[in-house]
Scaffold this active site. Structure first.
Site, PDB file in Angstrom:
ATOM      1  N   GLU A 177       0.830  -1.203   0.000  1.00  0.00           N
ATOM      2  CA  GLU A 177       0.000   0.000   0.000  1.00  0.00           C
ATOM      3  C   GLU A 177       0.865   1.253   0.000  1.00  0.00           C
ATOM      4  OE1 GLU A 177      -3.708   1.912   2.604  1.00  0.00           O
ATOM      5  OE2 GLU A 177      -2.295   0.543   3.558  1.00  0.00           O
ATOM      6  N   LYS A 203     -10.154   2.448  -2.048  1.00  0.00           N
ATOM      7  CA  LYS A 203     -10.317   1.893  -0.705  1.00  0.00           C
ATOM      8  C   LYS A 203     -11.642   2.332  -0.099  1.00  0.00           C
ATOM      9  CE  LYS A 203      -7.607   1.556   3.606  1.00  0.00           C
ATOM     10  NZ  LYS A 203      -6.318   1.926   4.201  1.00  0.00           N
ATOM     11  N   CYS A 213      -5.701  -2.780   2.513  1.00  0.00           N
ATOM     12  CA  CYS A 213      -5.368  -2.686   3.935  1.00  0.00           C
ATOM     13  C   CYS A 213      -6.575  -2.833   4.864  1.00  0.00           C
ATOM     14  CB  CYS A 213      -4.597  -1.405   4.203  1.00  0.00           C
ATOM     15  SG  CYS A 213      -3.651  -1.450   5.754  1.00  0.00           S
TER      16      CYS A 213
END
Length: 296
Positions: free
Chosen positions: A45, A118, A155
């Site tokens: 990331e 995300k 993540c």
């Protein structure tokens, strides 16, 4: 699609203030993975620089770039040169004042295959992501490539079974998690191990629950807190690949820059889903409560 697929993970330190140094480390990692036979390579990331979300600082928005943009052009050229698919992770500037934490996929021929923004955005001490990132609005949609449908998440998304399930229901062949997660140096060794094992366990559980391989690539190294209010973050590495029954196929340690290459048998997803038919036995008519924040 071929039955056997070699995937590569580039576990690297990203703490240099020099963007080009971090990008070059990623490029060298991709080249090594390709030389070892990888057809698909995952990067950590926000691999172009230090994890800037430890503090809230408006000047950090200058780090963002458009997508497509200069880094996707560089990664696309690399993908074409090596004949591999590359999954990178960038700070996206969508418009003035509108930014995302975005994963990008470059096809083997260098073309831009797609992106994922995300969805789950944390806001915790040392992880002030809500200050920087607008939650994704593309949804949980796999990205179609020559190697199949990639369920790319990022993540904090990796803690949510709903995200993995929705990617699986949309036809994902693999779940991929570019990651930047680490320890608070003030935590004792037992607490650090509890956190690490929870992180590994939840992702292996996504593999089991969905009958899909999981590929998780984390950064490593200590990155100081720019505000000097804490001891910073010690990123814990431990990048790994799990098969569709949660079996660990490869696993890095917490300290080394390392390129992992492992072969995945994609036929096993079909075989596992036949003996553990979770999708068949889901009671979808009784799951309406999952769309609520809490069942008071």
């Amino acid at each position: 699609m071929t039955q056997m697929l070699k995937v590569g993970l580039v576990q690297q330190a990203c703490g240099s203030a020099d963007k080009n140094a971090n990008l070059n480390a990623s490029i060298e990692g991709v080249k090594e993975a390709a030389a070892r036979g990888a057809e698909l390579v995952l990067l950590p990331e926000l691999h172009l620089g230090p994890y800037f979300c430890q503090t809230e600082d408006c000047s950090r928005f200058d780090l963002a770039e458009p997508i497509p943009g200069p880094t996707t052009e560089t990664l696309g050229a690399l993908a074409k040169e090596l004949g591999v698919i590359i999954v990178g992770s960038l700070f996206e500037r969508r418009a003035p004042g509108l930014y995302h934490n975005t994963a990008v996929v470059l096809e083997k021929d260098g073309t831009f295959a797609g992106k994922y923004r995300k969805m789950h955005i944390p806001d915790d001490p040392g992880y002030y992501e809500k200050f920087y990132f607008t939650p994704g609005d593309i949804g949980f949609k796999p990205i179609t490539t020559s190697l199949g449908k990639l369920g790319v998440l990022v993540c904090w998304d990796q803690w949510y079974p709903e995200a993995a399930r929705l990617m699986a229901l949309a036809g994902a062949d693999l779940l991929l998690y570019p990651t930047a997660i680490g320890w608070n140096p003030d935590d004792d060794a037992d607490e650090q191990q509890r956190q690490l094992q929870a992180w590994i366990t939840i992702q292996r559980a996504h593999a089991v629950a969905n009958g899909l391989p999981v590929i998780s690539c984390n950064r490593i190294g200590h990155e100081p807190d720019p505000s000097d209010q804490s001891k910073g973050i010690l990123f814990w590495g431990n990048s790994f690949v799990a098969g569709p029954q949660g079996e660990v196929l490869c696993h890095a340690n917490a300290e080394e820059d390392r390129v992992i290459v492992v072969e995945i048998n994609r036929r096993r997803s079909e075989d596992v889903r036949r003996i553990w038919p979770y999708l068949r036995d889901r009671r979808i008519e009784d799951y309406a409560g999952l769309t609520k924040r809490y069942l008071d």
